[in-house]
Design a protein around this motif. Structure first.
Motif, short mmCIF file in Angstrom:
data_model
loop_
_atom_site.label_atom_id
_atom_site.label_comp_id
_atom_site.label_asym_id
_atom_site.label_seq_id
_atom_site.Cartn_x
_atom_site.Cartn_y
_atom_site.Cartn_z
N THR A 133 -1.75 -7.59 -2.25
CA THR A 133 -2.74 -8.42 -1.56
C THR A 133 -3.90 -8.83 -2.46
O THR A 133 -4.61 -9.78 -2.17
N GLY A 147 5.33 -2.98 -0.60
CA GLY A 147 4.02 -3.47 -0.22
C GLY A 147 3.98 -4.45 0.92
O GLY A 147 2.89 -4.97 1.26
N THR A 155 3.48 -5.64 4.53
CA THR A 155 2.76 -5.07 5.67
C THR A 155 3.34 -5.52 7.00
O THR A 155 2.95 -5.02 8.05
N ASN A 156 4.23 -6.49 6.94
CA ASN A 156 4.84 -7.04 8.14
C ASN A 156 6.36 -6.91 8.03
O ASN A 156 6.96 -7.50 7.15
N ALA A 188 6.41 0.58 2.09
CA ALA A 188 5.06 0.00 2.16
C ALA A 188 4.07 0.79 1.32
O ALA A 188 3.10 0.24 0.81
N ASP A 189 4.32 2.10 1.17
CA ASP A 189 3.36 2.97 0.49
C ASP A 189 3.91 3.60 -0.77
O ASP A 189 3.23 4.38 -1.43
#
Length: 434
Positions: A325, A356, A358-359, A384-385
């Motif tokens: 992001t 990464g 988020t959706n 994601a993490d």
């Protein structure tokens, strides 16, 4: 009867332990430092010297000349050189396994570094030059925190490394212009996190690996070389907005035949696509097997650029997509032709890793696009993490059909949490590069 736990080996004198270690391969020898603090102390001894800036070159030369790979503990592997009386400037040189040398400069103060330009000449001696009497030759060099006051000293030291094959330069604050003039021995060049770097000029004949992280500088290459591994991590954005696709064309030719490539979405949109879009698919990354793609979702995730780029990569086997992001992004103004390439299918793609996002809808949509492009069934992993992994699996859905009493059997996909931890999954798929 109590078992005797006395460690007789560790109680031996340093000279004997050093002799024992000398019979081990270099990597195994270094691993003895983890046995205990007693063994670690053998490797952590530091040779401390004080002298002038001019004498530093001789000190480093003698430090390396006296090192014996067959007897690695005969003298310390670390040299701490203090520049002048009262000076807080220190050069720390550390000899590592496999002909590696680490050199880190420290001023002792967290202050603004004076801006400077740096010309670095490497291994221009003839390939027939005879080596010195030393058994240690620097083939891999790590330079950290070189500054205005230390650049000339470092240049003089490095100019003596005629067998240098790999160079890594990191965290040189104040460095504005870097010119590297290399002979044919240098094969690998890495430059990370030099925040003020505005211009990078590379003159090299046989460079095969170039890895860069930071703002995009004015990137100039004098000699044409074909890179095998190219990392262009320009996620911080362009350092100079006037740098355009025409300026990037020479660099594009150097990465055209790469097998491993790291690329940012905006770099493709601004610097590559404008140069190749009119070629109607004649430009291809024919040899690219592994792509690390850095994307941005600040304005909503859009995979058009990635899909268009993938159609230029007929040999691709592994794809890693990272959404950052904080990565630089451009307004979406580019449109991509559906006939961007001759190859509409990815016949060799096997593994995809998404990091990464988020959706989950974005992940699934991208996975659907990739599934359509791929000929073989894909292994698609998402995280994601970076810790919790999910794999894309096929699930069965039963949907009622209108005006009929039976149901329609269909397929869909969703991400399912893995019960195994990331280390196990990475181990299982290590041969595929995850």
């Amino acid at each position: 009867m109590e078992e005797n736990t006395l460690d007789l080996l560790s109680s031996l004198p340093n000279e004997i332990l050093g002799r024992i270690i000398s019979f081990l391969p270099s990597e195994s020898a270094l691993q003895t430092s983890f046995l205990s603090t007693r063994w670690a102390s053998l490797w952590n001894t530091v040779l401390v010297q004080h002298g002038t800036t001019e004498a530093a070159v001789t000190a480093i030369s003698e430090f390396l000349t006296h090192f014996d790979e067959l007897d690695p503990l005969r003298q310390p592997r670390r040299l701490q050189y203090h520049f002048g009386k009262g000076s807080t400037s220190i050069l720390l040189a550390t000899i590592a396994a496999n002909n590696k040398l680490h050199m880190e400069l420290s001023t002792g103060k967290q202050e603004f570094q004076k801006q400077f330009d740096w010309q670095l000449g490497l291994n221009h001696q003839s390939l027939t030059d005879q080596p010195s009497s030393s058994t240690f030759f620097v083939k891999t060099l790590f330079l950290k925190s070189v500054g205005f006051q230390s650049k000339e000293t470092v240049s003089s030291i490095v100019s003596n490394f005629q067998f240098l094959e790999s160079l890594k330069i990191i965290e040189c604050n104040g460095l504005q212009t870097l010119e590297i003039d290399s002979g044919p021995r240098l094969k690998s060049l890495t430059i990370f996190d030099c925040p003020q770097l505005k211009s990078l000029f590379i003159r090299s004949l046989k460079l095969r690996s170039f890895r860069y992280r930071g703002l995009l500088p004015w990137l100039l290459t004098e000699n044409h070389f074909n890179l095998k591994d190219a990392m262009l991590d320009f996620r911080q954005g362009p350092g100079d907005n006037s740098f355009g696709s025409y300026d990037f064309d020479p660099s594009l030719l150097t990465i055209k035949n790469a097998e491993i490539l790291t690329l940012c979405k905006w770099t493709f949109e601004k610097l590559i696509w404008p140069s190749i879009s009119y070629l109607h698919g004649n430009f291809q990354f024919y040899r690219l097997k592994e792509l690390w793609w850095i994307d941005n979702s600040s304005e909503g995730y859009n995979s058009d650029a990635l899909i268009s780029f993938l159609k230029l990569c007929p040999a691709l086997e592994q794809l890693f997509v990272t959404v950052d992001t904080k990565s630089y992004s451009m307004p979406i103004t580019t449109t991509y032709s559906k006939k961007v390439a001759r190859h509409s299918k990815l016949e060799h793609l096997k593994v995809v890793k998404l990091v990464g996002f988020t959706n989950e809808e974005d992940e699934l949509l991208l996975a659907a696009h990739l599934t359509k492009l791929a000929v073989k069934e894909l292994l698609i992993i998402a995280t994601a993490d970076g810790i919790c992994l999910r794999s894309l699996v096929k699930v069965h859905l039963y949907q009622p059909m209108l005006n009929q009493t039976h149901v329609k059997y269909t397929h869909n996909y969703k991400f399912v949490e893995e019960n195994r931890d990331i280390s196990e999954l990475c181990e299982n798929h290590a041969h595929m590069g995850l």
